[in-house]
Design an enzyme around this catalytic site. Structure first.
Site, PDB file in Angstrom:
ATOM      1  N   LYS A  14      -4.085  52.171 -48.801  1.00  0.00           N
ATOM      2  CA  LYS A  14      -3.459  52.164 -47.667  1.00  0.00           C
ATOM      3  C   LYS A  14      -1.918  52.376 -47.551  1.00  0.00           C
ATOM      4  CE  LYS A  14      -3.898  50.019 -42.997  1.00  0.00           C
ATOM      5  NZ  LYS A  14      -2.788  50.733 -42.339  1.00  0.00           N
ATOM      6  N   ARG A  19       9.321  55.379 -32.301  1.00  0.00           N
ATOM      7  CA  ARG A  19       8.857  56.642 -31.511  1.00  0.00           C
ATOM      8  C   ARG A  19       8.243  56.246 -30.395  1.00  0.00           C
ATOM      9  NH1 ARG A  19       7.552  61.353 -34.579  1.00  0.00           N
ATOM     10  NH2 ARG A  19       7.230  62.481 -32.658  1.00  0.00           N
ATOM     11  N   GLU A  42      -8.976  55.225 -51.185  1.00  0.00           N
ATOM     12  CA  GLU A  42      -7.447  55.622 -51.423  1.00  0.00           C
ATOM     13  C   GLU A  42      -6.667  54.296 -50.916  1.00  0.00           C
ATOM     14  OE1 GLU A  42      -6.468  58.886 -49.145  1.00  0.00           O
ATOM     15  OE2 GLU A  42      -7.915  60.177 -50.221  1.00  0.00           O
TER      16      GLU A  42
END
Length: 95
Positions: free
Chosen positions: A17, A38, A15
């Site tokens: 990235k 965050r 997959e």
């Protein structure tokens, strides 16, 4: 894997990235005041200037009828992702 499982047929799934960053946006009286990472959940880095360059992040919230979003405070948690680098050199720009 072939060394660990000699003679076994191995099926792979690959997959792409996706790189990104969790962010928190704070609006006061309808205007973007602070954009931050965050961080550790308590303390993050102020990246307001960088986030203001992203066209999909509104600098002002639109009216929502009575009790307009233009009064008070709003905090939005989201994420920013980018699809890749223009160059593999250090200091390269995001695309």
């Amino acid at each position: 894997m072939e060394k660990l499982l000699p003679g076994e047929e191995i099926e792979w799934t690959v997959e792409p990235k996706v790189d990104g960053l969790a962010i928190s946006l704070r609006y006061e009286n309808g205007r973007l005041k602070v954009g931050a990472t965050r961080g550790d959940g308590t303390t993050g880095d102020d990246i307001t200037g960088n986030l203001k360059t992203i066209r999909s992040i509104p600098l002002q919230l639109g009216p929502q009828g009575k009790g307009s979003a233009k009064t008070g405070r709003a905090r939005i948690r989201s994420g920013v992702r980018w699809s890749g680098w223009k160059s593999s050199r250090p200091g390269a720009r995001f695309t």
